[in-house]
Design a protein around this motif. Structure first.
Motif, PDB file in Angstrom:
ATOM      1  N   VAL A 364       0.888   3.528   2.659  1.00 48.84           N
ATOM      2  CA  VAL A 364      -0.480   3.577   2.423  1.00 48.84           C
ATOM      3  C   VAL A 364      -0.821   3.562   0.993  1.00 48.84           C
ATOM      4  O   VAL A 364      -1.989   3.104   0.464  1.00 48.84           O
ATOM      5  CB  VAL A 364      -0.882   4.928   3.146  1.00 48.84           C
ATOM      6  CG1 VAL A 364      -2.192   5.302   2.853  1.00 48.84           C
ATOM      7  CG2 VAL A 364      -0.681   4.821   4.763  1.00 48.84           C
ATOM      8  N   ALA A 365      -0.135   4.519   0.053  1.00 45.35           N
ATOM      9  CA  ALA A 365      -0.333   4.336  -1.382  1.00 45.35           C
ATOM     10  C   ALA A 365      -0.095   3.097  -2.015  1.00 45.35           C
ATOM     11  O   ALA A 365      -0.429   2.770  -3.289  1.00 45.35           O
ATOM     12  CB  ALA A 365       0.585   5.422  -1.891  1.00 45.35           C
ATOM     13  N   ALA A 366       0.446   2.125  -1.279  1.00 48.37           N
ATOM     14  CA  ALA A 366       0.559   0.671  -1.934  1.00 48.37           C
ATOM     15  C   ALA A 366      -0.530  -0.457  -1.301  1.00 48.37           C
ATOM     16  O   ALA A 366      -1.152  -1.105  -2.087  1.00 48.37           O
ATOM     17  CB  ALA A 366       2.022   0.274  -1.615  1.00 48.37           C
ATOM     18  N   PHE A 367      -0.416  -0.011  -0.105  1.00 49.38           N
ATOM     19  CA  PHE A 367      -1.470  -1.022   0.770  1.00 49.38           C
ATOM     20  C   PHE A 367      -3.063  -1.085   0.187  1.00 49.38           C
ATOM     21  O   PHE A 367      -3.649  -2.101  -0.060  1.00 49.38           O
ATOM     22  CB  PHE A 367      -1.429  -0.830   2.185  1.00 49.38           C
ATOM     23  CG  PHE A 367      -2.283  -1.622   3.188  1.00 49.38           C
ATOM     24  CD1 PHE A 367      -2.032  -2.962   3.165  1.00 49.38           C
ATOM     25  CD2 PHE A 367      -3.591  -1.344   3.390  1.00 49.38           C
ATOM     26  CE1 PHE A 367      -2.704  -4.094   3.942  1.00 49.38           C
ATOM     27  CE2 PHE A 367      -4.431  -2.005   4.191  1.00 49.38           C
ATOM     28  CZ  PHE A 367      -4.187  -3.365   4.479  1.00 49.38           C
ATOM     29  N   PHE A 368      -3.405   0.273   0.351  1.00 46.12           N
ATOM     30  CA  PHE A 368      -4.963   0.341  -0.121  1.00 46.12           C
ATOM     31  C   PHE A 368      -5.247   0.046  -1.430  1.00 46.12           C
ATOM     32  O   PHE A 368      -6.427  -0.567  -1.812  1.00 46.12           O
ATOM     33  CB  PHE A 368      -5.405   1.752   0.377  1.00 46.12           C
ATOM     34  CG  PHE A 368      -5.546   1.987   1.848  1.00 46.12           C
ATOM     35  CD1 PHE A 368      -6.622   1.550   2.354  1.00 46.12           C
ATOM     36  CD2 PHE A 368      -4.670   2.676   2.505  1.00 46.12           C
ATOM     37  CE1 PHE A 368      -6.888   1.457   3.782  1.00 46.12           C
ATOM     38  CE2 PHE A 368      -4.783   2.677   3.821  1.00 46.12           C
ATOM     39  CZ  PHE A 368      -5.898   2.127   4.535  1.00 46.12           C
ATOM     40  N   PRO A 369      -4.576   0.451  -2.364  1.00 48.95           N
ATOM     41  CA  PRO A 369      -4.774  -0.019  -3.736  1.00 48.95           C
ATOM     42  C   PRO A 369      -4.460  -1.592  -3.933  1.00 48.95           C
ATOM     43  O   PRO A 369      -5.538  -2.334  -4.648  1.00 48.95           O
ATOM     44  CB  PRO A 369      -3.824   0.789  -4.687  1.00 48.95           C
ATOM     45  CG  PRO A 369      -3.476   1.743  -4.040  1.00 48.95           C
ATOM     46  CD  PRO A 369      -3.451   1.625  -2.621  1.00 48.95           C
ATOM     47  N   ALA A 370      -3.797  -2.189  -3.171  1.00 49.07           N
ATOM     48  CA  ALA A 370      -3.435  -3.646  -3.053  1.00 49.07           C
ATOM     49  C   ALA A 370      -4.828  -4.511  -2.488  1.00 49.07           C
ATOM     50  O   ALA A 370      -5.372  -5.411  -3.159  1.00 49.07           O
ATOM     51  CB  ALA A 370      -2.238  -4.094  -2.272  1.00 49.07           C
ATOM     52  N   ALA A 371      -5.367  -3.676  -1.468  1.00 49.19           N
ATOM     53  CA  ALA A 371      -6.497  -4.201  -0.900  1.00 49.19           C
ATOM     54  C   ALA A 371      -7.855  -4.199  -1.765  1.00 49.19           C
ATOM     55  O   ALA A 371      -8.477  -5.100  -1.773  1.00 49.19           O
ATOM     56  CB  ALA A 371      -6.776  -3.364   0.485  1.00 49.19           C
ATOM     57  N   VAL A 372      -7.740  -3.216  -2.390  1.00 53.11           N
ATOM     58  CA  VAL A 372      -8.940  -3.176  -3.641  1.00 53.11           C
ATOM     59  C   VAL A 372      -8.666  -4.246  -4.601  1.00 53.11           C
ATOM     60  O   VAL A 372      -9.848  -4.954  -4.803  1.00 53.11           O
ATOM     61  CB  VAL A 372      -8.883  -1.600  -4.300  1.00 53.11           C
ATOM     62  CG1 VAL A 372      -9.972  -1.653  -5.341  1.00 53.11           C
ATOM     63  CG2 VAL A 372      -9.412  -0.689  -3.223  1.00 53.11           C
ATOM     64  N   VAL A 373      -7.341  -4.390  -5.189  1.00 54.21           N
ATOM     65  CA  VAL A 373      -7.262  -5.543  -5.992  1.00 54.21           C
ATOM     66  C   VAL A 373      -7.512  -6.922  -5.461  1.00 54.21           C
ATOM     67  O   VAL A 373      -8.212  -7.507  -6.163  1.00 54.21           O
ATOM     68  CB  VAL A 373      -5.741  -5.518  -6.270  1.00 54.21           C
ATOM     69  CG1 VAL A 373      -5.487  -6.646  -7.579  1.00 54.21           C
ATOM     70  CG2 VAL A 373      -5.550  -4.228  -7.476  1.00 54.21           C
TER      71      VAL A 373
END
Length: 498
Positions: A364-373
């Motif tokens: 989760v701490a990887a997926f959501f920042p990736a989605a923002v990027v």
């Protein structure tokens, strides 16, 4: 430490954690050393990421005196770190601000603090990964377009996730390597610039060179806007407490690690900022926008053939910062999931027994920042909004703990950890709260950007939106009522079996 001491501390730590409602044997391993904990906080704080990301903007707004903003912020945040140290000494539980708020105030306060802080960390991870991309490209002498920046940012997130999945020992090692890189990048580079590449004497630090005089609110308004560089630089010490279940004797060691993080981080950030200011050849060129990347020009001029090596050191610092941020975010998500107050809590509370890491929370701490990027390719303001909220949300989360601690004291809380402030508790708590409120107000203050009122008020609207969504979900779902771990019970000593 002898084997017998290790066993004693294990028993004491396990008993302390059990008294807080959690079983040690089914969760983390206490593999993190004291200096690993300091390194985690330091690389989260990341003087290089903080100073390098904001330097050109702040210098262009207020001129050379903007460097003093880092001194002011360091003093203010040190008071906050003292309060955090006292709280984590009493409640050394993974997740930081959420479990602390739960014990000090109650379930609703904890839910809102956890929600605000999770969203803020997502924005911060996205911002640092995005900001790292140009430095990575410069190592290879390349320039990036928007797509290339996004791809490299995603690559940094993948690498950070792999490191975090490898377990506490690898996380501790990665943080230590990051600490060394940061110290080289801040102290060695800063020292070299002061000795061999200084273009001005120290008196320039009290001369704004005419920059910011015509800003709204005069020079004070310009300095307040430039002061965001200091506020952006000092909040890594919370990460020391996020991993409190992964270090031996956390009641004593984590508060000490928080203070050490501020000592080392503050020295490095200030040395770097002041040396860079004195190495800028032309302040007006930066203020006018003629020089867009003053740090790049300074380093290229000063280090010439070894410039790629310098950039590589900076890249390592950025990657370590992302890894530490992700570790902190995953522990917070895991902590909230473990208490059953998030959607899909059972999934988020899953634990990799082999690596002793919360693997789903890490995803989760990887997926959501990736989605923002990725979303930044379609909607640039989405990244801007999340990046902006990253800073203000972290400060809000901090002050929710500081306020909760002050309220608990008034209601009779007597901290019983191995680190207490004693007679200084009330003065320190009040100063920390006043500082934090002023900082939040300064970060949120709408300033002309040239993009119209919507852009000027974007951060306020984002903050209101994040808080409103969390509040509405909390009330409708009654999520805060779930879980049976203690809440709002900060009243006296915790009995620990020794």
């Amino acid at each position: 430490m002898t084997q017998q001491d290790t066993v004693v501390h294990h028993d004491e730590d396990a008993a302390h954690l059990a008294s807080l409602g959690y079983t040690y044997e089914t969760t983390f391993k206490r593999d993190m050393t004291f200096w690993g904990n300091v390194s985690l906080g330091f690389t989260y704080l990341s003087p290089i990421a903080g100073v390098y990301s904001m330097f050109a903007i702040s210098l262009g707004q207020a001129g050379p005196p903007m460097a003093w903003a880092l001194v002011i912020a360091l003093i203010g945040q040190f008071f906050v770190a003292l309060i955090f140290g006292e709280v984590v000494s009493n409640y050394p539980v993974a997740g930081g601000v959420y479990p602390w708020s739960r014990r000090l105030w109650g379930r609703k306060w904890a839910w809102m603090n956890g929600w605000i802080y999770v969203v803020a960390l997502i924005g911060t991870i996205a911002a640092v990964s995005y900001g790292a991309a140009p430095f990575i490209a410069s190592v290879f002498g390349e320039e990036l377009d928007a797509t290339g920046t996004v791809l490299i940012a995603l690559g940094t997130l993948v690498l950070a996730t792999v490191l975090n999945f490898s377990g506490t020992k690898i996380l501790s090692l990665a943080a230590t390597i990051g600490l060394i890189a940061e110290m080289i990048g801040a102290v060695v580079i800063g020292g070299y610039l002061l000795i061999f590449n200084r273009h001005h004497d120290f008196s320039v630090l009290f001369d704004n060179q005419g920059i910011g005089t015509d800003a709204p609110g005069g020079y004070l308004g310009a300095f307040a806007a430039a002061a965001l560089i200091g506020m952006f630089a000092y909040y890594g010490f919370e990460a020391n407490g996020d991993v409190a279940e992964e270090i031996k004797n956390p009641s004593s060691r984590v508060p000490k690690a928080m203070r050490m993080t501020m000592y080392i981080g503050g020295f490095a950030a200030n040395l770097l900022a002041f040396s860079l200011v004195l190495a800028v050849p032309d302040f007006q060129a930066v203020a006018s926008g003629e020089v867009v990347d003053p740090i790049g020009e300074i380093l290229h001029t000063a280090f010439g053939p070894v410039f790629p090596v310098v950039m590589f050191v900076i890249v390592v610092a950025f990657l370590s910062c992302i890894t530490s941020l992700q570790a902190a975010a995953s522990r917070l998500v895991y902590s909230m999931g473990r208490d059953g107050i998030l959607p899909a809590s059972k999934f988020l509370a899953s634990f990799n027994e082999k690596r002793h890491v919360p693997h789903n929370a890490l995803l989760v701490a990887a997926f959501f920042p990736a989605a923002v990027v990725v979303l930044s390719l379609l909607l640039e303001n989405a990244l801007t909004a999340m990046v902006g909220f990253g800073t203000v949300g972290i400060y809000m989360g901090f002050q929710m703990v500081v306020l909760a601690a002050l309220r608990a004291r008034i209601l009779g809380w007597k901290p019983a950890g191995k680190f207490t402030l004693g007679a200084w508790a009330y003065p320190v708590n009040i100063v920390a709260l006043v500082w934090g409120i002023a900082a939040v107000a300064n970060i949120l203050w709408p300033r002309p950007t040239g993009g119209g009122w919507a852009e000027d008020y974007l951060l306020i609207m984002t903050t209101v939106g994040v808080v409103a969504i969390g509040w509405i979900y909390m009330l409708v779902s009654k999520a805060y009522q779930r879980g049976d771990t203690p809440a709002a019970d900060a009243s006296g000593p915790i009995k620990v079996l020794v």
